[in-house]
Design a protein around this motif. Structure first.
Motif, short mmCIF file in Angstrom:
data_model
loop_
_atom_site.label_atom_id
_atom_site.label_comp_id
_atom_site.label_asym_id
_atom_site.label_seq_id
_atom_site.Cartn_x
_atom_site.Cartn_y
_atom_site.Cartn_z
N PHE A 82 40.31 50.11 10.57
CA PHE A 82 39.44 50.31 11.65
C PHE A 82 39.99 49.43 12.08
N ILE A 83 39.17 47.40 12.39
CA ILE A 83 39.55 46.63 12.75
C ILE A 83 40.86 46.42 14.09
N ASN A 84 41.58 46.98 13.04
CA ASN A 84 43.30 47.01 13.80
C ASN A 84 43.19 48.15 14.38
N ASN A 85 42.61 49.00 14.86
CA ASN A 85 42.90 50.14 15.10
C ASN A 85 42.15 49.69 16.51
N MET A 86 41.11 49.34 16.27
CA MET A 86 40.08 49.71 17.26
C MET A 86 40.57 48.18 18.80
N THR A 87 40.62 47.20 17.80
CA THR A 87 41.62 46.16 18.77
C THR A 87 43.04 46.49 19.50
N SER A 88 43.68 46.91 19.16
CA SER A 88 44.83 47.72 19.31
C SER A 88 44.31 48.61 20.81
N LEU A 89 43.11 49.67 20.48
CA LEU A 89 43.29 50.20 21.28
C LEU A 89 42.84 49.82 22.26
N TYR A 90 41.21 49.02 22.68
CA TYR A 90 40.86 48.63 23.68
C TYR A 90 41.69 47.05 24.00
N PHE A 91 42.93 46.83 23.42
CA PHE A 91 43.31 45.92 24.26
C PHE A 91 44.19 47.14 25.70
N ILE A 92 44.91 47.52 25.14
CA ILE A 92 45.70 48.80 25.92
C ILE A 92 44.42 49.07 26.93
N THR A 94 41.96 48.16 27.94
CA THR A 94 41.53 46.27 28.92
C THR A 94 42.94 46.28 30.54
N VAL A 95 44.04 46.82 29.68
CA VAL A 95 45.09 46.66 30.35
C VAL A 95 45.01 48.05 32.09
N VAL A 96 44.66 48.91 31.58
CA VAL A 96 44.90 49.83 32.34
C VAL A 96 43.24 49.85 32.71
N CYS A 97 42.44 49.67 32.90
CA CYS A 97 41.25 49.07 33.65
C CYS A 97 41.72 48.41 34.13
N LEU A 98 41.98 47.27 34.28
CA LEU A 98 42.40 45.95 35.11
C LEU A 98 43.75 46.66 37.03
N VAL A 99 44.50 47.23 35.93
CA VAL A 99 45.43 47.88 36.87
C VAL A 99 44.44 48.62 38.16
N LEU A 100 43.64 49.47 37.60
CA LEU A 100 42.38 50.59 38.60
C LEU A 100 41.80 49.95 39.26
N VAL A 101 41.06 47.88 39.26
CA VAL A 101 40.24 47.04 39.44
C VAL A 101 41.29 47.13 41.26
N PHE A 102 42.33 46.80 40.70
CA PHE A 102 42.93 46.54 41.26
C PHE A 102 43.73 47.54 43.02
N TYR A 122 34.45 46.91 23.34
CA TYR A 122 34.91 46.46 21.85
C TYR A 122 34.11 46.19 21.08
N ILE A 123 33.28 45.23 21.63
CA ILE A 123 31.94 44.53 21.02
C ILE A 123 30.91 45.16 20.11
N ARG A 124 30.74 46.77 20.92
CA ARG A 124 30.13 47.53 20.76
C ARG A 124 30.89 48.35 18.94
N LEU A 197 48.01 51.54 15.68
CA LEU A 197 47.29 52.75 15.81
C LEU A 197 47.02 54.11 15.76
N SER A 198 47.28 53.44 13.53
CA SER A 198 48.71 55.01 13.13
C SER A 198 46.41 56.06 12.79
N ASN A 199 45.72 55.31 12.67
CA ASN A 199 44.40 56.14 12.19
C ASN A 199 43.59 56.43 14.09
N ILE A 200 44.17 55.94 14.86
CA ILE A 200 43.40 56.76 15.89
C ILE A 200 42.93 57.90 15.92
N ILE A 201 43.87 59.19 16.02
CA ILE A 201 43.43 60.22 16.31
C ILE A 201 42.62 61.30 15.35
#
Length: 422
Positions: A82-92, A94-102, A122-124, A197-201
């Motif tokens: 669970f932790i690995n899947n969540m960490t990977s998801l929110y890393f991606i 973060t990148v997407v959101c920073l692109v949107l901001v700019f 992610y903290i939640r 991201l194997s269990n994200i779906i």
């Protein structure tokens, strides 16, 4: 060092309440310095940013954290997956959101919210895992976070003048402190962390209904400030006053929140309807006492601590306290439904409450402004809470008075609580 997975003891309730009370005091101290430092106009901006974050997070944190207690109940080794899947998801993310901001041409409040959303989402998720596994560790970390937040705001209060830019800096600093402490609290073995991201779906499918439920829950909590600002263009100074009244009322339901968190953990380990009835009536008893105290002392407290510019928050506080009763019933039974997979019930009741709140705000705010927004929230909270209460009593064959009226045996629990705190 991995989390040791053990069934929570009765003393966990005592520790939970103790740390929650400490958290309330520290959060109140932070709120006073934060509100005084910013003033009503910047406080209004801060409330709007917070609202944007909550609304967007309902989509970016799509109920997947609620998958954890469900899968944890049948799979003791789900932690790292669970932790690995969540960490990977929110890393991606973060990148997407920073692109949107700019790249997006949107207002600055919304840009700040988009930048912060992945961190808070992610903290939640990681805090939810810790709360299920080792509740006491989560409460200790929350106290540390509160203290660090106070240190930050006092430093700004003493050594700088408030500006919008400094508001953004404060938000960034406090969120990163929260992220670091929360992640350390996991005590995960770094060697076992990997991009996965194997269990994200699977988690997303489970979280689809909770996601819509969370959206409805968020709308029920946050639609007021959103509509005050975006639709009716209420001055930000009034929104700042409104946010202080709401925040003070929310301090009351932090006690039921503390018991609810431990309750969910105990339900996973086999506790049933009697435990829910006991925790509900004890929460109600304590909350009514605290509500009476706030009604008597709230106005002079706000005037003295927050300053005269925030004295209008007392009216909002007095109105919102009525809705606390409904929140108690909702929070307890909601936990029962989550653990037992009764997600549709949560969705239906919260959906109805959100619709009532949105309609109420739309028609009442033009008539009564921020006070009307508070009344709209109260009505939706009470209807929602009563629905959860009656549903639980029916499905578990629990008598209504067992949920509402404090029993003699409960005072032994209160006595033990005091002894553990002392």
């Amino acid at each position: 060092m991995e989390i040791k997975k053990t069934a929570p003891s009765k003393q966990d309730y005592f520790f939970s309440v103790f740390y929650k009370i400490a958290g309330v005091v520290l959060a109140l101290i932070y709120s006073v310095f934060y509100s005084r430092y910013l003033g009503t106009i910047l406080k209004g901006n801060a409330a709007i940013i917070s609202n944007y974050i909550s609304l967007i997070s309902a989509f970016t944190a799509p109920g997947m954290y609620q998958a954890y207690p469900y899968y944890r109940k049948t799979d003791k080794n789900v932690f790292y997956t669970f932790i690995n899947n969540m960490t990977s998801l929110y890393f991606i993310m973060t990148v997407v959101c920073l692109v949107l901001v700019f790249t997006l041409q949107i207002n600055i409040n919304l840009k700040v919210a988009i930048a912060i959303v992945p961190i808070q989402s992610y903290i939640r998720h990681i805090n939810y895992v810790v709360m299920i596994e080792v509740p006491k560790r989560r409460y200790i970390s929350s106290i540390i976070i509160h203290i660090m937040d106070i240190v930050v705001i006092i430093a700004f209060f003493l050594f700088s003048k408030s500006t919008y830019e400094r508001l953004i800096i404060i938000l960034i600093i406090t969120n990163f402190i929260n992220l670091i402490i929360s992640f350390v609290c996991l005590k995960a073995d770094v060697k076992k962390l990997k991009f996965d991201l194997s269990n994200i779906i699977k988690y997303a499918k489970f979280g689809l209904l909770p996601m819509f439920t969370l959206i409805l829950m968020t709308l029920n909590y946050k639609t007021d400030i959103f509509m005050l600002d975006t639709i009716f263009h209420i001055p930000k100074s009034e929104i700042g006053i409104y946010s202080v009244g709401i925040a003070l009322a929310e301090k009351i339901w932090l006690i039921p929140d503390a018991l609810k968190d431990i309750l969910m953990s105990r339900l996973i380990f086999g506790k049933g309807s009697e435990e829910i009835a006991k925790v509900t009536r004890m929460s109600l008893f304590v909350s009514l006492i605290l509500m009476a105290i706030l009604l008597v002392l709230g106005r002079p407290f706000i005037s003295f601590v927050y300053g005269l510019e925030y004295v209008g928050a007392y009216e909002i506080l007095a109105i919102m306290l009525i809705g606390v009763i409904g929140m108690i019933f909702y929070k307890m039974v909601y936990s029962y439904n989550v653990v037992n997979g009764k997600r549709m019930i949560n969705f239906l009741f919260l959906g109805g409450a959100a619709i009532i709140n949105i309609i109420g705000n739309y028609f009442l705010i033009p008539i009564g402004g921020i006070a009307a927004a508070a009344w709209s929230s109260v009505i939706s909270y009470l209807i929602c809470g009563i629905c959860f209460l009656l549903y639980f009593c029916h499905i578990e064959k629990v008598k209504l008075h067992e949920m509402l009226i404090i029993q003699k045996s409960d005072f032994s629990s209160f006595k033990n609580l005091i002894k553990n705190i002392i």
